[in-house]
Every structure is written in structure tokens, then in C-alpha cells.
Write an enzyme that holds these catalytic residues in place. Structure first.
Site, PDB file in Angstrom:
ATOM      1  N   THR A   1     -42.706  58.536  31.343  1.00 60.18           N
ATOM      2  CA  THR A   1     -43.146  57.154  31.220  1.00 60.18           C
ATOM      3  C   THR A   1     -42.916  56.397  32.520  1.00 60.18           C
ATOM      4  O   THR A   1     -42.242  56.897  33.426  1.00 60.18           O
ATOM      5  CB  THR A   1     -42.360  56.408  30.115  1.00 60.18           C
ATOM      6  OG1 THR A   1     -40.991  56.266  30.551  1.00 60.18           O
ATOM      7  CG2 THR A   1     -42.382  57.137  28.799  1.00 60.18           C
TER       8      THR A   1
ATOM      9  N   THR B   1     -36.804  57.509  41.848  1.00 53.41           N
ATOM     10  CA  THR B   1     -35.595  56.708  42.058  1.00 53.41           C
ATOM     11  C   THR B   1     -34.395  57.547  42.463  1.00 53.41           C
ATOM     12  O   THR B   1     -33.566  57.097  43.261  1.00 53.41           O
ATOM     13  CB  THR B   1     -35.271  55.893  40.789  1.00 53.41           C
ATOM     14  OG1 THR B   1     -36.384  55.042  40.487  1.00 53.41           O
ATOM     15  CG2 THR B   1     -34.029  55.027  40.985  1.00 53.41           C
TER      16      THR B   1
ATOM     17  N   GLY C   1     -34.608  55.127  36.941  1.00 50.21           N
ATOM     18  CA  GLY C   1     -33.383  55.841  37.270  1.00 50.21           C
ATOM     19  C   GLY C   1     -32.669  56.376  36.045  1.00 50.21           C
ATOM     20  O   GLY C   1     -33.231  56.460  34.945  1.00 50.21           O
TER      21      GLY C   1
ATOM     22  N   SER D   1     -47.243  49.212  34.166  1.00 50.47           N
ATOM     23  CA  SER D   1     -46.319  48.454  35.006  1.00 50.47           C
ATOM     24  C   SER D   1     -45.977  47.136  34.321  1.00 50.47           C
ATOM     25  O   SER D   1     -46.865  46.422  33.851  1.00 50.47           O
ATOM     26  CB  SER D   1     -46.945  48.161  36.372  1.00 50.47           C
ATOM     27  OG  SER D   1     -46.136  47.231  37.077  1.00 50.47           O
TER      28      SER D   1
ATOM     29  N   ALA E   1     -49.460  52.503  43.565  1.00 48.90           N
ATOM     30  CA  ALA E   1     -50.776  52.165  43.047  1.00 48.90           C
ATOM     31  C   ALA E   1     -51.634  51.435  44.093  1.00 48.90           C
ATOM     32  O   ALA E   1     -51.136  50.646  44.888  1.00 48.90           O
ATOM     33  CB  ALA E   1     -50.651  51.298  41.798  1.00 48.90           C
TER      34      ALA E   1
ATOM     35  N   ASN F   1     -37.330  47.010  39.910  1.00 41.51           N
ATOM     36  CA  ASN F   1     -38.319  46.466  40.839  1.00 41.51           C
ATOM     37  C   ASN F   1     -39.293  45.563  40.104  1.00 41.51           C
ATOM     38  O   ASN F   1     -39.560  45.739  38.918  1.00 41.51           O
ATOM     39  CB  ASN F   1     -39.066  47.606  41.557  1.00 41.51           C
ATOM     40  CG  ASN F   1     -40.299  48.059  40.802  1.00 41.51           C
ATOM     41  OD1 ASN F   1     -41.359  47.425  40.874  1.00 41.51           O
ATOM     42  ND2 ASN F   1     -40.176  49.157  40.065  1.00 41.51           N
TER      43      ASN F   1
ATOM     44  N   GLY G   1     -45.091  44.226  41.776  1.00 36.97           N
ATOM     45  CA  GLY G   1     -46.364  43.588  41.448  1.00 36.97           C
ATOM     46  C   GLY G   1     -47.555  44.197  42.174  1.00 36.97           C
ATOM     47  O   GLY G   1     -48.438  43.471  42.649  1.00 36.97           O
TER      48      GLY G   1
END
Length: 352
Positions: free
Chosen positions: A238, A311, A260, A172, A85, A110, A113
Site C-alpha cells: 500500500t 523509507t 516506514g 496519496s 509521481a 511526508n 503534494g
């Protein structure tokens, strides 16, 4: 997977995960990745939200956050690529360590941020993108922004001329209160604002919406309603999950979003339910836990017009892009589908 790729992955797994990720981007830029070129066939060619894709297997956002390796990534077998992003201003993201490899679970956690170099630099790189690839940008908001909804439109306006699609990312879990924008009123206002910005552009650009897997049925209904009312061009289902069910790794209690293998079933059920709620009126892109052609096929049969993954490359390498696309072609042929579009949603009920 070639021996050299397997050895390279083994070496990367000896390093801190974020360092390994940075080195994998450098390896791509240096020409060290396999380049089978476009993977396509009459069965794999498809049109999603007005985009002509050579195959429906895409790269999810987050791998190439800063659009550094667009050329190499366009040649490893993906049918489309999503970078970002991107936020209006550069931001460092959350403190390190913020990426954890859960090898026993074939997963990662993760809490980056939205670390990225900002829309100015990312836009400059996008300006030099390969012209024969389908490339989109995941739009984000700065953590300290006074007006997060306006940030999405700001990034879109700045980068749109270099894009084939843009994704509004409100899913996120690593930016405080970002997921609050998935609420019906807030989401409607945000999407209407982004689409108004899009409509002012000289060239039409599909707008996608990326949602979280941790939604109640009522919340999914709200998202389905808002997506149809606002006219978004596709929904990506998603992003990562906050769930930690069934994990084995010592890192399982780390804060952040889980991606994952453990996400596959949960994200596919959300996808199937969203497909049912939208009655096939909006293309869906299935993401979460894909590491094989069969899993990509499962997402398509559950209601996805295209899929993305990321992933799985941590454990299977970049060659997975071509492997999954080629394998998907064989599965479609086996089941008598002349084109992937005819397989979309054929087994949705199995996931409901």
C-alpha cells in the site's frame, strides 16, 4: 553497510530531511553509491504482470520523483524501479517543511503534494533510461486540475514509449480529495479511461493500481471487484497511512502520510486480505515498512508477487537493495522454494 555509507548517512541525518534527500540523489548521480550490479538467481528471477524481473525487490515511487538517477539506481540491486509521481504540468507541491524524519520509529511523514518537474522533463530523462532495467512511472494529477482523471491518461500517453509499466496513484493522502478516486464508481471510470488510453498505444504496457492502507473491508472488496472488472495488471498495496498509532517521535502529529516500520503490519494485512479477495487472479506488489529480507519474504508469503521499499533507505542506506535481495534468496533456499513464485501466498492465512 560499508563504513563510508554509514558515515554518509550520519552526515545526512544532521540536515533537514528534504535537503538530505536531494543530496542523496546528487550522490547517486555522482557515482558515490555502491554498485553491486544486478542481484539475481534462479530462485529470484520471476515474471510479474508480463515483466521479467531479475529479482522481486523494487524501488517504490517517491524516491526519484523526477527520474534523475535511473542509471545508478538500476545498478544498486533493485529488480525494478518506479519513479514519479509525474503530473502533466510541473508543480511545487505543498509548503515546506513537508518531510519529517521519525528516527525513534524508523519512519517518515511526508506531505509533498506531488511536487515534480512535470511530464515533459521527466519524459526527456526517461528517454535516456538504461535499456536493461525494468522501469515504471507513477502517474499523478495536478492539484489544480479541472479534470484529474484525464491527467492520468495524459501523463501515460506522453511517457509510455519509455516505460515498462505505469501506476495509477489514487492513494496519496497529500492531494486534497485524491483518495476519493478510490470509490467504486470513480475508480472504475478512471481505470477504464487509463486502460482505453493504454490500448491505443503501439506497445502493450502493464497498468498497476496503487491503493491506500486506510480502507475498510467493504472498500477493499470494491477495489478487488473493480481491479478484476477493469483488467488492471497488478495492484500495489500500500501507500502511506494517516494512522499515528504507537508513534514515539516528536513529529508524530505532523500532517501527511506515514511510511516506514510502523506501516509494516497494517499494510501486510491489507495485502493478505486483497490476495484473498482476488483469489490470486491479480499479481500484488507489497509495500510498506520493509527494511529486511525477512520482511520482504513475509510480504511474499502473505500474497505479494513482488515488493517495493523506500523509507528504510533513510536509515539503512542504498545498499539495502542488494542486501534484501540476497537475503531473500537465502530464505527461499532455506525453505526449499526453487523459485519465489512458489512462496507467494503460502502464509496468507497468518495475516488474516
Amino acid at each position: 553497510m560499508k563504513l563510508t555509507e554509514k558515515l554518509g548517512l550520519s552526515a545526512l541525518h544532521l540536515l533537514d530531511p528534504e535537503t538530505a534527500h536531494g543530496l542523496s540523489i546528487k550522490a547517486l548521480k555522482s557515482g558515490l553509491a555502491p554498485v553491486p550490479g544486478p542481484v539475481t538467481s534462479p530462485r529470484l528471477c520471476t515474471r510479474v504482470a508480463g515483466l521479467d524481473l531479475p529479482n522481486p525487490v523494487g524501488l517504490a515511487a517517491g524516491f526519484d520523483k523526477n527520474a534523475e538517477a535511473l542509471g545508478p539506481l538500476s545498478r544498486v540491486g533493485f529488480g525494478f524501479i518506479e519513479v514519479g509521481a509525474a503530473t502533466p504540468r510541473p508543480q511545487p507541491g505543498n509548503p515546506k517543511p513537508r518531510l519529517f524524519r521519525l528516527t525513534e520509529d524508523a519512519a517518515a511523514i511526508n506531505r509533498f503534494g506531488f511536487n515534480n518537474e512535470g511530464m515533459e522533463i521527466i519524459s526527456q530523462r526517461l528517454a535516456n533510461r538504461p535499456s536493461d532495467a525494468v522501469i515504471g512511472l507513477n502517474l499523478g494529477a495536478n492539484k489544480d486540475s479541472d479534470d484529474r482523471p484525464a491527467d492520468f491518461s495524459k501523463v501515460l500517453l506522453h511517457c509510455a514509449k519509455h516505460l515498462d509499466f505505469a501506476t495509477v496513484n489514487v492513494s496519496s493522502p497529500n492531494t486534497e480529495k485524491l483518495r476519493d478516486l478510490q470509490g467504486k464508481a470513480a475508480l472504475s471510470a478512471l481505470l477504464n479511461n487509463v486502460i482505453e488510453t493504454r490500448d491505443e498505444l503501439p506497445r502493450a504496457l502493464p497498468i498497476f493500481l496503487k491503493i491506500a492502507p486506510d480502507l475498510t473491508d467493504n472498500e477493499l472488496q470494491d477495489i478487488a471487484d473493480v481491479a478484476q472488472e477493469t483488467g488492471v495488471d497488478a495492484v500495489i498495496a500500500t501507500n502511506t497511512t494517516l494512522s499515528r498509532d504507537g508513534l514515539q517521535s516528536a513529529h508524530k502529529h505532523q500532517a501527511g502520510g506515514l511510511s516506514g516500520a510502523p506501516l509494516f503490519e497494517k499494510s501486510t494485512r491489507v495485502l493478505a486480505r486483497l490476495s484473498e479477495l482476488t483469489e490470486g487472479n491479480i499479481p500484488l506488489i507489497g509495500v510498506g515498512g520493509i527494511s529486511t529480507a525477512q520482511q520482504a519474504y513475509d510480504k511474499i508469503c502473505a500474497g505479494a508477487s513482488a515488493v517495493q521499499f523506500y523509507t528504510a533507505m533513510v536509515f539503512g542506506g542504498i545498499s539495502l537493495a542488494a542486501e534484501i535481495a540476497i537475503g531473500l534468496d537465502k530464505l527461499l533456499e532455506r525453505d526449499g522454494f526453487e523459485n519465489v513464485e512458489y512462496a507467494v501466498g503460502t502464509k496468507r492465512k497468518d495475516w488474516l
